[in-house]
Design a protein around this motif. Structure first.
Motif, PDB file in Angstrom:
ATOM      1  N   GLY A 193       6.029  -3.292  -8.778  1.00 19.98           N
ATOM      2  CA  GLY A 193       5.155  -3.067  -7.633  1.00 19.98           C
ATOM      3  C   GLY A 193       5.503  -1.803  -6.869  1.00 19.98           C
ATOM      4  O   GLY A 193       6.667  -1.531  -6.600  1.00 19.98           O
ATOM      5  N   ARG A 194       4.475  -1.049  -6.549  1.00 23.30           N
ATOM      6  CA  ARG A 194       4.639   0.168  -5.755  1.00 23.30           C
ATOM      7  C   ARG A 194       3.928  -0.008  -4.421  1.00 23.30           C
ATOM      8  O   ARG A 194       2.792  -0.477  -4.379  1.00 23.30           O
ATOM      9  N   VAL A 195       4.593   0.385  -3.362  1.00 20.43           N
ATOM     10  CA  VAL A 195       4.017   0.251  -2.028  1.00 20.43           C
ATOM     11  C   VAL A 195       3.096   1.429  -1.773  1.00 20.43           C
ATOM     12  O   VAL A 195       3.479   2.586  -1.928  1.00 20.43           O
ATOM     13  N   VAL A 196       1.870   1.136  -1.404  1.00 26.89           N
ATOM     14  CA  VAL A 196       0.896   2.178  -1.073  1.00 26.89           C
ATOM     15  C   VAL A 196       0.223   1.797   0.233  1.00 26.89           C
ATOM     16  O   VAL A 196       0.120   0.628   0.590  1.00 26.89           O
ATOM     17  N   ARG A 197      -0.245   2.803   0.941  1.00 24.71           N
ATOM     18  CA  ARG A 197      -0.982   2.538   2.173  1.00 24.71           C
ATOM     19  C   ARG A 197      -2.439   2.261   1.840  1.00 24.71           C
ATOM     20  O   ARG A 197      -3.020   2.909   1.002  1.00 24.71           O
ATOM     21  N   ASP A 240     -11.138  -8.862   0.096  1.00 20.34           N
ATOM     22  CA  ASP A 240     -11.480  -7.855  -0.907  1.00 20.34           C
ATOM     23  C   ASP A 240     -10.217  -7.209  -1.450  1.00 20.34           C
ATOM     24  O   ASP A 240     -10.005  -6.002  -1.339  1.00 20.34           O
ATOM     25  N   HIS A 241      -9.356  -8.057  -2.072  1.00 21.60           N
ATOM     26  CA  HIS A 241      -8.073  -7.548  -2.543  1.00 21.60           C
ATOM     27  C   HIS A 241      -8.206  -6.749  -3.830  1.00 21.60           C
ATOM     28  O   HIS A 241      -7.208  -6.241  -4.340  1.00 21.60           O
ATOM     29  N   HIS A 242      -9.435  -6.660  -4.380  1.00 16.16           N
ATOM     30  CA  HIS A 242      -9.644  -5.787  -5.539  1.00 16.16           C
ATOM     31  C   HIS A 242      -9.896  -4.351  -5.118  1.00 16.16           C
ATOM     32  O   HIS A 242      -9.791  -3.437  -5.930  1.00 16.16           O
ATOM     33  N   LEU A 243     -10.224  -4.139  -3.837  1.00 17.31           N
ATOM     34  CA  LEU A 243     -10.485  -2.791  -3.343  1.00 17.31           C
ATOM     35  C   LEU A 243      -9.204  -2.223  -2.750  1.00 17.31           C
ATOM     36  O   LEU A 243      -9.074  -2.042  -1.541  1.00 17.31           O
ATOM     37  N   ILE A 244      -8.238  -1.932  -3.613  1.00 20.93           N
ATOM     38  CA  ILE A 244      -6.944  -1.451  -3.170  1.00 20.93           C
ATOM     39  C   ILE A 244      -6.607  -0.176  -3.911  1.00 20.93           C
ATOM     40  O   ILE A 244      -7.164   0.104  -4.972  1.00 20.93           O
ATOM     41  N   PRO A 245      -5.719   0.626  -3.353  1.00 16.31           N
ATOM     42  CA  PRO A 245      -5.368   1.889  -4.017  1.00 16.31           C
ATOM     43  C   PRO A 245      -4.760   1.659  -5.390  1.00 16.31           C
ATOM     44  O   PRO A 245      -4.125   0.643  -5.647  1.00 16.31           O
ATOM     45  N   GLY A 247      -3.719   5.469 -11.279  1.00 11.56           N
ATOM     46  CA  GLY A 247      -5.000   6.154 -11.475  1.00 11.56           C
ATOM     47  C   GLY A 247      -5.082   7.441 -10.671  1.00 11.56           C
ATOM     48  O   GLY A 247      -5.598   8.466 -11.163  1.00 11.56           O
ATOM     49  N   GLU A 248      -4.581   7.397  -9.430  1.00 11.54           N
ATOM     50  CA  GLU A 248      -4.608   8.605  -8.610  1.00 11.54           C
ATOM     51  C   GLU A 248      -3.726   9.694  -9.209  1.00 11.54           C
ATOM     52  O   GLU A 248      -4.088  10.875  -9.216  1.00 11.54           O
ATOM     53  N   ALA A 249      -2.554   9.310  -9.739  1.00 10.56           N
ATOM     54  CA  ALA A 249      -1.663  10.297 -10.357  1.00 10.56           C
ATOM     55  C   ALA A 249      -2.305  10.904 -11.598  1.00 10.56           C
ATOM     56  O   ALA A 249      -2.219  12.123 -11.829  1.00 10.56           O
ATOM     57  N   LEU A 250      -2.979  10.079 -12.404  1.00 10.75           N
ATOM     58  CA  LEU A 250      -3.655  10.600 -13.596  1.00 10.75           C
ATOM     59  C   LEU A 250      -4.793  11.536 -13.220  1.00 10.75           C
ATOM     60  O   LEU A 250      -5.015  12.561 -13.870  1.00 10.75           O
ATOM     61  N   THR A 251      -5.526  11.195 -12.157  1.00 11.33           N
ATOM     62  CA  THR A 251      -6.623  12.064 -11.709  1.00 11.33           C
ATOM     63  C   THR A 251      -6.093  13.409 -11.261  1.00 11.33           C
ATOM     64  O   THR A 251      -6.650  14.471 -11.611  1.00 11.33           O
TER      65      THR A 251
END
Length: 241
Positions: free
Chosen positions: A171-175, A190-195, A199-203
């Motif tokens: 697990g990684r902590v994200v804001r 809506d726990h599916h709408l999380i960072p 994916g962000e690193a790959l983008t």
């Protein structure tokens, strides 16, 4: 956790919180008769009281029976706060020294497990208002701060600060950039709408690769111009001479 009220008062709150957090819940009779997660919580409330009074064997037998009929395994020694909701109630495991605050929601397949054979505190402490997504594993004597959210299938082995979101393995902590909605006592489900940090690193990496490719193509073009333009000028001068 707040002071402990009577058993039936706590059970009444457990029933009411189901309707507040599950849009499929219609009325109290249906909730009481058809929700295995609620059945598991009610059995645990009784088993935990037996456990605290030193009636360990009856508590374990009741806990075993609850697991048999609900597919939810909660050790009678676990401390569970008020308005606790297990949605779908399948495959949830909560260990002996786990502590769960008030207004916590767990989805199916969640494990609050231990990581040591040593006696003492071995299981996590979950703060009030925490939401844990389906299949998530929270392991060891760690603390998950109040209001935190843990994404589905995450594996959490380190402390989580309050109001933060954890995703991934490990697990990684994200804001969470969104403002969570809390309306009329309800929580944001809506726990599916999380960072998605992976994916962000790959983008970002793909954007960087595209930029470097464009820069390399531009450099190659300039280099080709410097290499071939003088030869063309020499041929032109030869023809004119």
């Amino acid at each position: 956790m707040a002071g402990e009220p009577g058993l039936w008062g706590v059970v009444g709150e457990d029933i009411a919180c189901v309707k507040a957090r599950d849009p499929a819940a219609r009325h109290k009779v249906e909730i009481l008769l058809t929700y295995p997660g609620l059945h598991a919580v009610i059995h645990h409330r009784v088993a935990h009281r037996l456990w605290r009074r030193g009636l360990r064997f009856p508590a374990r037998v009741l806990s075993w029976f609850a697991r048999l009929v609900t597919n939810v395994d909660i050790h009678p020694g676990a401390r569970i706060g008020r308005r606790f909701f297990i949605d779908h109630g399948a495959g949830v495991v909560i260990g002996e020294t786990a502590e769960v605050g008030d207004d916590v929601t767990l989805y199916h397949g969640v494990t609050l497990g231990g990581t040591s054979w040593s006696p003492g505190k071995r299981h996590p402490t979950i703060g009030s208002g925490v939401l844990i997504g389906a299949g998530a594993k929270v392991l060891g004597p760690i603390e998950v701060g109040a209001g935190a959210r843990i994404g589905a299938n995450s594996v959490v082995v380190e402390d989580v600060p309050p109001e933060m979101t954890v995703v991934g393995i490990p697990g990684r902590v994200v804001r969470d950039p969104r403002v969570r909605r809390r309306t009329a006592g309800r929580i944001d489900l809506d726990h599916h709408l999380i960072p998605d940090p992976v994916g962000e690193a790959l983008t970002l990496m793909l954007d960087r690769i595209a930029f470097l490719e464009a820069r390399l193509a531009h450099t190659q073009g300039r280099l080709a111009a410097l290499l071939y333009e003088p030869e063309a000028e020499d041929r032109d001068h030869g023809r004119l001479g």
